[in-house]
Structures are given as C-alpha cells and as structure tokens.
Design an enzyme around this catalytic site. Sequence first.
Site, PDB file in Angstrom:
ATOM      1  N   LYS A  95      56.484  20.587  40.978  1.00 29.16           N
ATOM      2  CA  LYS A  95      57.759  21.047  40.413  1.00 29.16           C
ATOM      3  C   LYS A  95      57.675  22.533  40.054  1.00 29.16           C
ATOM      4  O   LYS A  95      58.521  23.328  40.458  1.00 29.16           O
ATOM      5  CB  LYS A  95      58.105  20.237  39.146  1.00 29.16           C
ATOM      6  CG  LYS A  95      58.241  18.747  39.405  1.00 29.16           C
ATOM      7  CD  LYS A  95      58.621  17.992  38.153  1.00 29.16           C
ATOM      8  CE  LYS A  95      57.555  17.973  37.068  1.00 29.16           C
ATOM      9  NZ  LYS A  95      56.347  17.219  37.395  1.00 29.16           N
ATOM     10  N   ARG A 171      63.074  12.883  31.028  1.00 29.36           N
ATOM     11  CA  ARG A 171      61.863  12.142  31.369  1.00 29.36           C
ATOM     12  C   ARG A 171      61.929  10.705  30.888  1.00 29.36           C
ATOM     13  O   ARG A 171      60.946   9.972  30.962  1.00 29.36           O
ATOM     14  CB  ARG A 171      60.681  12.816  30.695  1.00 29.36           C
ATOM     15  CG  ARG A 171      59.814  13.594  31.648  1.00 29.36           C
ATOM     16  CD  ARG A 171      58.675  14.151  30.839  1.00 29.36           C
ATOM     17  NE  ARG A 171      57.569  14.496  31.659  1.00 29.36           N
ATOM     18  CZ  ARG A 171      57.327  15.738  32.079  1.00 29.36           C
ATOM     19  NH1 ARG A 171      58.152  16.708  31.819  1.00 29.36           N
ATOM     20  NH2 ARG A 171      56.246  15.994  32.778  1.00 29.36           N
ATOM     21  N   ARG A 206      44.083  22.262  39.432  1.00 32.16           N
ATOM     22  CA  ARG A 206      45.077  23.277  39.036  1.00 32.16           C
ATOM     23  C   ARG A 206      44.456  24.328  38.106  1.00 32.16           C
ATOM     24  O   ARG A 206      43.673  24.022  37.214  1.00 32.16           O
ATOM     25  CB  ARG A 206      46.256  22.616  38.324  1.00 32.16           C
ATOM     26  CG  ARG A 206      47.179  23.634  37.701  1.00 32.16           C
ATOM     27  CD  ARG A 206      48.509  23.087  37.288  1.00 32.16           C
ATOM     28  NE  ARG A 206      48.446  21.797  36.627  1.00 32.16           N
ATOM     29  CZ  ARG A 206      49.495  20.992  36.476  1.00 32.16           C
ATOM     30  NH1 ARG A 206      50.660  21.346  36.963  1.00 32.16           N
ATOM     31  NH2 ARG A 206      49.369  19.838  35.861  1.00 32.16           N
ATOM     32  N   ARG A 235      44.687  23.576  32.131  1.00 27.99           N
ATOM     33  CA  ARG A 235      45.546  22.965  31.113  1.00 27.99           C
ATOM     34  C   ARG A 235      44.808  21.828  30.421  1.00 27.99           C
ATOM     35  O   ARG A 235      44.122  21.050  31.084  1.00 27.99           O
ATOM     36  CB  ARG A 235      46.818  22.422  31.783  1.00 27.99           C
ATOM     37  CG  ARG A 235      48.027  23.265  31.486  1.00 27.99           C
ATOM     38  CD  ARG A 235      49.220  22.885  32.294  1.00 27.99           C
ATOM     39  NE  ARG A 235      49.638  21.492  32.159  1.00 27.99           N
ATOM     40  CZ  ARG A 235      50.741  21.010  32.723  1.00 27.99           C
ATOM     41  NH1 ARG A 235      51.515  21.796  33.447  1.00 27.99           N
ATOM     42  NH2 ARG A 235      51.071  19.753  32.586  1.00 27.99           N
ATOM     43  N   ARG A 246      49.701  10.131  32.253  1.00 26.78           N
ATOM     44  CA  ARG A 246      50.988  10.797  32.505  1.00 26.78           C
ATOM     45  C   ARG A 246      51.699  10.172  33.701  1.00 26.78           C
ATOM     46  O   ARG A 246      52.916   9.973  33.696  1.00 26.78           O
ATOM     47  CB  ARG A 246      50.762  12.297  32.755  1.00 26.78           C
ATOM     48  CG  ARG A 246      50.483  13.076  31.480  1.00 26.78           C
ATOM     49  CD  ARG A 246      49.709  14.354  31.744  1.00 26.78           C
ATOM     50  NE  ARG A 246      50.425  15.287  32.585  1.00 26.78           N
ATOM     51  CZ  ARG A 246      49.844  16.292  33.244  1.00 26.78           C
ATOM     52  NH1 ARG A 246      48.538  16.489  33.141  1.00 26.78           N
ATOM     53  NH2 ARG A 246      50.553  17.094  33.995  1.00 26.78           N
TER      54      ARG A 246
HETATM   55  P1  AP5 Z   1      52.581  22.201  39.856  1.00 30.38           P
HETATM   56  O1  AP5 Z   1      53.610  22.967  40.599  1.00 30.38           O
HETATM   57  O2  AP5 Z   1      51.998  22.816  38.642  1.00 30.38           O
HETATM   58  O3  AP5 Z   1      53.091  20.718  39.548  1.00 30.38           O
HETATM   59  P2  AP5 Z   1      54.120  20.192  38.463  1.00 30.38           P
HETATM   60  O4  AP5 Z   1      54.927  19.105  39.095  1.00 30.38           O
HETATM   61  O5  AP5 Z   1      54.862  21.316  37.817  1.00 30.38           O
HETATM   62  O6  AP5 Z   1      53.079  19.542  37.476  1.00 30.38           O
HETATM   63  P3  AP5 Z   1      53.028  19.452  35.912  1.00 30.38           P
HETATM   64  O7  AP5 Z   1      51.699  18.843  35.589  1.00 30.38           O
HETATM   65  O8  AP5 Z   1      53.368  20.753  35.244  1.00 30.38           O
HETATM   66  O9  AP5 Z   1      54.108  18.439  35.609  1.00 30.38           O
HETATM   67  P4  AP5 Z   1      54.208  17.541  34.401  1.00 30.38           P
HETATM   68  O10 AP5 Z   1      55.554  17.005  34.575  1.00 30.38           O
HETATM   69  O11 AP5 Z   1      53.147  16.551  34.220  1.00 30.38           O
HETATM   70  O12 AP5 Z   1      53.948  18.558  33.183  1.00 30.38           O
HETATM   71  P5  AP5 Z   1      54.926  19.367  32.228  1.00 30.38           P
HETATM   72  O13 AP5 Z   1      54.354  20.703  32.063  1.00 30.38           O
HETATM   73  O14 AP5 Z   1      56.322  19.244  32.620  1.00 30.38           O
HETATM   74  O15 AP5 Z   1      51.442  21.838  40.899  1.00 30.38           O
HETATM   75  C1  AP5 Z   1      50.291  21.138  40.530  1.00 30.38           C
HETATM   76  C2  AP5 Z   1      49.081  21.638  41.357  1.00 30.38           C
HETATM   77  O16 AP5 Z   1      49.279  21.308  42.724  1.00 30.38           O
HETATM   78  C3  AP5 Z   1      48.892  23.163  41.311  1.00 30.38           C
HETATM   79  O17 AP5 Z   1      47.541  23.448  41.293  1.00 30.38           O
HETATM   80  C4  AP5 Z   1      49.549  23.659  42.586  1.00 30.38           C
HETATM   81  O18 AP5 Z   1      48.941  24.842  43.035  1.00 30.38           O
HETATM   82  C5  AP5 Z   1      49.291  22.494  43.539  1.00 30.38           C
HETATM   83  N1  AP5 Z   1      50.382  22.335  44.505  1.00 30.38           N
HETATM   84  C6  AP5 Z   1      51.716  22.451  44.258  1.00 30.38           C
HETATM   85  N2  AP5 Z   1      52.417  22.230  45.396  1.00 30.38           N
HETATM   86  C7  AP5 Z   1      51.512  21.937  46.362  1.00 30.38           C
HETATM   87  C8  AP5 Z   1      51.614  21.601  47.760  1.00 30.38           C
HETATM   88  N3  AP5 Z   1      52.799  21.522  48.366  1.00 30.38           N
HETATM   89  N4  AP5 Z   1      50.467  21.352  48.458  1.00 30.38           N
HETATM   90  C9  AP5 Z   1      49.242  21.441  47.854  1.00 30.38           C
HETATM   91  N5  AP5 Z   1      49.080  21.761  46.528  1.00 30.38           N
HETATM   92  C10 AP5 Z   1      50.202  22.005  45.793  1.00 30.38           C
HETATM   93  O19 AP5 Z   1      54.755  18.536  30.865  1.00 30.38           O
HETATM   94  C11 AP5 Z   1      53.565  18.535  30.140  1.00 30.38           C
HETATM   95  C12 AP5 Z   1      53.679  17.622  28.933  1.00 30.38           C
HETATM   96  O20 AP5 Z   1      54.736  18.068  28.070  1.00 30.38           O
HETATM   97  C13 AP5 Z   1      54.010  16.170  29.218  1.00 30.38           C
HETATM   98  O21 AP5 Z   1      52.886  15.401  29.531  1.00 30.38           O
HETATM   99  C14 AP5 Z   1      54.634  15.747  27.880  1.00 30.38           C
HETATM  100  O22 AP5 Z   1      53.666  15.483  26.911  1.00 30.38           O
HETATM  101  C15 AP5 Z   1      55.413  16.965  27.492  1.00 30.38           C
HETATM  102  N6  AP5 Z   1      56.807  16.934  27.968  1.00 30.38           N
HETATM  103  C16 AP5 Z   1      57.336  17.739  28.925  1.00 30.38           C
HETATM  104  N7  AP5 Z   1      58.642  17.409  29.130  1.00 30.38           N
HETATM  105  C17 AP5 Z   1      58.911  16.389  28.288  1.00 30.38           C
HETATM  106  C18 AP5 Z   1      60.073  15.612  28.058  1.00 30.38           C
HETATM  107  N8  AP5 Z   1      61.210  15.833  28.724  1.00 30.38           N
HETATM  108  N9  AP5 Z   1      60.006  14.615  27.155  1.00 30.38           N
HETATM  109  C19 AP5 Z   1      58.876  14.374  26.472  1.00 30.38           C
HETATM  110  N10 AP5 Z   1      57.732  15.077  26.642  1.00 30.38           N
HETATM  111  C20 AP5 Z   1      57.755  16.070  27.543  1.00 30.38           C
END
Ligand code: AP5
Length: 593
Positions: A95, A171, A206, A235, A246
């Site tokens: 994402k 979410r 990552r 992270r 997660r």
């Molecule tokens: P990346 O682009 O970073 O993936 P992402 O989908 O953004 O992953 P996140 O881990 O950030 O998502 P998440 O939803 O778990 O975390 P968030 O920060 O929102 O890519 C990942 C890796 O893959 C990178 O190394 C990249 O280089 C590689 N990659 C990308 N595309 C690729 C491709 N096409 N091919 C190969 N490699 C690739 O949330 C974190 C925490 O915050 C949650 O756990 C929760 O505790 C809290 N939180 C966030 N939102 C909420 C909510 N709405 N409600 C409650 N708690 C929340």
Amino acid sequence: MLPTTLSSLHSTNVTPTPSVSPLSPFSPSSSSSSSSFLSLPSSSSTQRRRRRLNSLCFFGDTHLRISPKPKGLKVKCLVSEPLKVMISGAPASGKGTQCELIVQKFGLVHISTGDLLRAEVSSGTEIGNKAKEFMNAGRLVPDEIVTAMVTARLSREDAVERGWLLDGYPRSFAQAQSLEKLKIRPDIYIILDVPDEILINRCIGRRLDPVTRKIYHIKNFPPETEEIKARLVIRPDDTEEKVKSRLEIYKQNSEAISSTYLKIMTKIDGNRPKEEIFKEIESFLLQEQKDTEKMEKSGNTLLESKSHKIQASTSKDNWRGIPTRLNNIPHSREIREYFYKDVLEATQRAINDGRTRLKVESNIPELNPEMDVYRIGTLMELVRVLALSFADDGKQVKVCVQGSMGEGALAGMPLQLAGTRKILEYMDWGDYGALGTFIKIGSVGAKEVDEQDDMFIIVAPQNAVGNCIIDDLKAMTDAAGNRPVILINPRLKDLPGSSGIMQTMGRDKRLEYAGSFQNCYFFRLLYYAGTQYPIMGALRMSYPYRCELYKRIDEPSGKEKYVILSTFTERPTIDEINDAFQGKPRGFLSGIF
Ligand code: AP5
C-alpha cells in the site's frame, strides 16, 4: 534502537494531530450542504455522480460552488471534482509503495493511519501513548482514537481541495460504518491482493529511510547508496510473529469492510513488479478522472465508457442487475430480452472500439443448445437482435451458419445446427425487409465473403465428430480482413472421433486460432460441484469491463438476488472463484471451464 524519526516515516503528509476531537467537524447534518468533499453514499457510482452533478447543476449557470467549510460561505471557481481513493490490503501488500507513486502522479493527499499513529507515538502525544502498546503488539488501535484522527485529517483544506488517498483505514467494519455515517465515501476502493508467504517475506525485509521516508526492501528494493543503507531502520512491528498477528486481524476484518464498498471495489494482483501494479492503478484512476470530467461537462448521468472496475458495468443506469430464477426454463421473454440487450451493448462497444475478432459466450440454460436442441431458437433470436441493430446503423450484415461438412459417409453437420439455416430464412426480419438488403444469410467459408458485406455473425460454429470447422472459418476470416466477425457461442475445441485419431494434426494451430477471438460478452452460471442446482452465482463479462463474479443470495422474503463479490482482468480460475467465495472449502465448484 530505533531513532525517534521512525514515527514519521512512510507518508507524504504526516503531521501529528494533537487537537483531535472525538467529534468530526462533519456531522451528518452539516454534510448535507457540502458538495465537494463529502459525496453521498449511493448504491452505485452513477448515482454518486448524479449527486455530484446535481450539486453542480444547482449552481449551474454561474459555475460556482459552495465550499464545504462550515463557517461562512466561501465561493470558488468550479474545478473538476478531486479524486477520493481508498487503498487496502494485508500488511506489506504494498500500500505504502503504491501510495508514493499515486501521490507523485495524481497529487492526492496521502493519509496513512499507520503513519499518523507513528507520528503521534513519536511526538509523545496522549493519542500516541495510548496507541503505542497496540501497535507494538501488532493489534489494532481502538476505533474511536483512529476514527477521530482520520476524520480530522480528511477535513483539512488540502485534502478537500486536492483529493485524498486513504491508506490503512477503515480496518474494521465499525470504522467503515463511521465513515458511512459521516457520508465520507471514496470514488474507488482498491485492494492489493498478495499471497501470505510473500507478505511475511516483504515485512521481514522491509527497511525505511528516516530522511526521505522512502520504503526499501533488502532484496526487492535495496537502497541506492551505502549512505542510505547505513541509516535505514526496521519497523518495530515487522517481526515474523507480529506480522502473522497483523495478517490474522486483517483477514478477520477484510470481508466485512469490503461488503461496504462492493460496488466501487477493485481487486488488484499485488504480487507483481511495483511498476506493473501502478500501471493498472493509474489506468483506473485516470479513467475515474475522465469519467468525472465528462460527467461534469456533459451533464449526462449515463457514463459512456468506463473500462475498469465493478461499478463500470454495474453502475450504468440501464443495467438492471442479473435476472433471477435462471433455473426456471423456458425463460420469460423479459429474461431473454435482458440477455439480448446485454450482449448487444457489449458487442456494440467492442465494434465501436475497432475490435474485429469477437466471440459471445452466453450459457444460460435457455441459450445453450448443448443442453437441448430446441434452444437454438433462443440463440437465433439473439442473432436477429444483433443483426437488426447493426443493420439499423446502415451496416450490411451477413448471418452465417455452417453447412454440411465432410464427404460421403462422413458428411454431416452438428445436430444442434440442423435446420438452422431454414429457420433463419423463415424468421421475421421486420417489416422493412432487412433480409436480402441489409441482412444476408450465408454459410462458413472464404467464398461467403462478399465485397459489400460489412460484418459477419456466425451462429454457434463448431466441430463435429470427424470434421473440423476451423479451416473454413480461418479462410473466411482471412477473406474478411479487418471487417468484424462475431462468433456466437462457438465450440472450437477438438472432438474425439470414434477412431480416436481425429484432429490431432495441427491442433496447436487450431487452438491458437480459436483463441484469437476476444470475448466481448461472457455469461455463465456457477453451480456447486456435480449439480445443476441451486445456482451458486454467476460470472459476467461485458466488454470493455472486467469479468465480474456474483454470488446468489436468498433473501428472507423468499426472493433471490445477486451481489458482486469480485472482479478479474481475465476469466477467473476455479481456485480464484473459490477464494472469492470466502469461507467455503476449495473444490466445491463443478468443473465449469
Ligand atoms: P509497503 O508498501 O510498506 O506495504 P504496506 O501495505 O504499506 O505495509 P504496512 O505494513 O505499512 O501495512 P500495514 O497495514 O500493516 O501497516 P500500517 O502502517 O498501516 O511494502 C512492504 C514491503 O514490501 C516493503 O519492503 C516494500 O519495499 C516491498 N514491496 C512493496 N511492493 C512490492 C512489490 N510489488 N514487489 C516486491 N516487494 C514489494 O499500520 C501499522 C499499525 O498501525 C497497525 O498494525 C495498527 O496497530 C495501527 N493502525 C493503522 N491503521 C489503523 C486503523 N485504521 N485502525 C486501528 N489501528 C490501525
């Protein structure tokens, strides 16, 4: 140890929001007068656009619009409605990576709840202190904290004016409902689909650059220089154990969230190079923008060309949804006409787009002569609708049925086609005498192609035991050149002969030729394995839209309806269909393909 700057990573617009109030400035009552930011929830994108349009028309003469700011009225020039996009997917589905590219291209305000929360944690705010323990455990932060934070951020001027890209929210079903209550809806809901094992590897590898906020991966996207490499951070929630937690939470919630956005949902294969994924997302967003502009300019509520996602075909005002009681045959005239119209519109769009080798495959019981020979009559009615419509446009249409094939004792034709040519000749082709002028009847072969013919419709061309139609068909399409040839319910696979040696020569070439026809329409009912009852769902593809998968649902009133589950760029495999019907064990579908 992680540097404190980690909290501000992975976002283009991260600012702690210390003054978050639990009450959003967008209460339902205040939203009703707001036009540009809050679009009203509607059952379809067309309705959504109509609401937009109505709000524009209200100020139509002046091309002015009232800004959504609650205090006082601010009047500004009308510019095209900004895009509102939601992106969802499992942890590490990409994402953040796609958001970087989307922001670069479309200038939307990227609102990542993960980034907002990390910023709060890093600034040591009250919210951050509360959120920290949940995040570090790989759990969701309580809804009320996140929702207040998101709605406050969405209401800021930049998001209202430039449009937004919401990443990681909603979410949970409750979060989705909170937005619905506030009438905050995206134009498009994108889901990145990636297999579990890849996700875990992506999380573990990552790395984040605290200076540029760029996302790297030790193998997939290594840093460009040693200097960057030295400052990369991990992270705290990227351990295998936390990623699994997660992922589990994501799976528990995803279906309920998707149900809120089914009509605007588009699922994208996220297990490809990031540029390829972005290309697909980009084309959806450009199309969305184009449609909006077109709509705003023309004042027309009917979208002419939307080529990308679920709502593209389902939201058209004149699309009535899939008819019900499809197992009751013979079908009513209404149902038959529904399919004739659906096929006609798809075929017209394909021809208008310059496609020349087309096929229609519609295997509802009533249109499937494989099940019962008399159903060829319904197929002929469909052919008549198509031919008359193109003739109305001034085209010379040749309707063709293959004749007897083979020689001597082996001469013959498929049973389903016996007598069809006669039926065609005796059919009612309308009062103005289209038959013989704009419509001609012919057979299959090169010599059937006359100079004055503009297009050809071939009724159920098929191989018969001992005989293959493909050579004649190929000769005919060669002679037709770039004039459209439309096959209606073709069966071009080899049939085994009694001797078992039939049609083994040149099979690859024959199949390649058969595959050169592009589906402009496809409809098929889905059943549970080994049965023809009850109907489980349907697959529908209507050019140029994606293939849509529907689930049939029995309502408490005894009525049935079809709801869309997912869309696909190609016809889905049985495994993909099974996956979409979540919660059911694999292998419950019959071998329909
Ligand atoms: P990346 O682009 O970073 O993936 P992402 O989908 O953004 O992953 P996140 O881990 O950030 O998502 P998440 O939803 O778990 O975390 P968030 O920060 O929102 O890519 C990942 C890796 O893959 C990178 O190394 C990249 O280089 C590689 N990659 C990308 N595309 C690729 C491709 N096409 N091919 C190969 N490699 C690739 O949330 C974190 C925490 O915050 C949650 O756990 C929760 O505790 C809290 N939180 C966030 N939102 C909420 C909510 N709405 N409600 C409650 N708690 C929340």
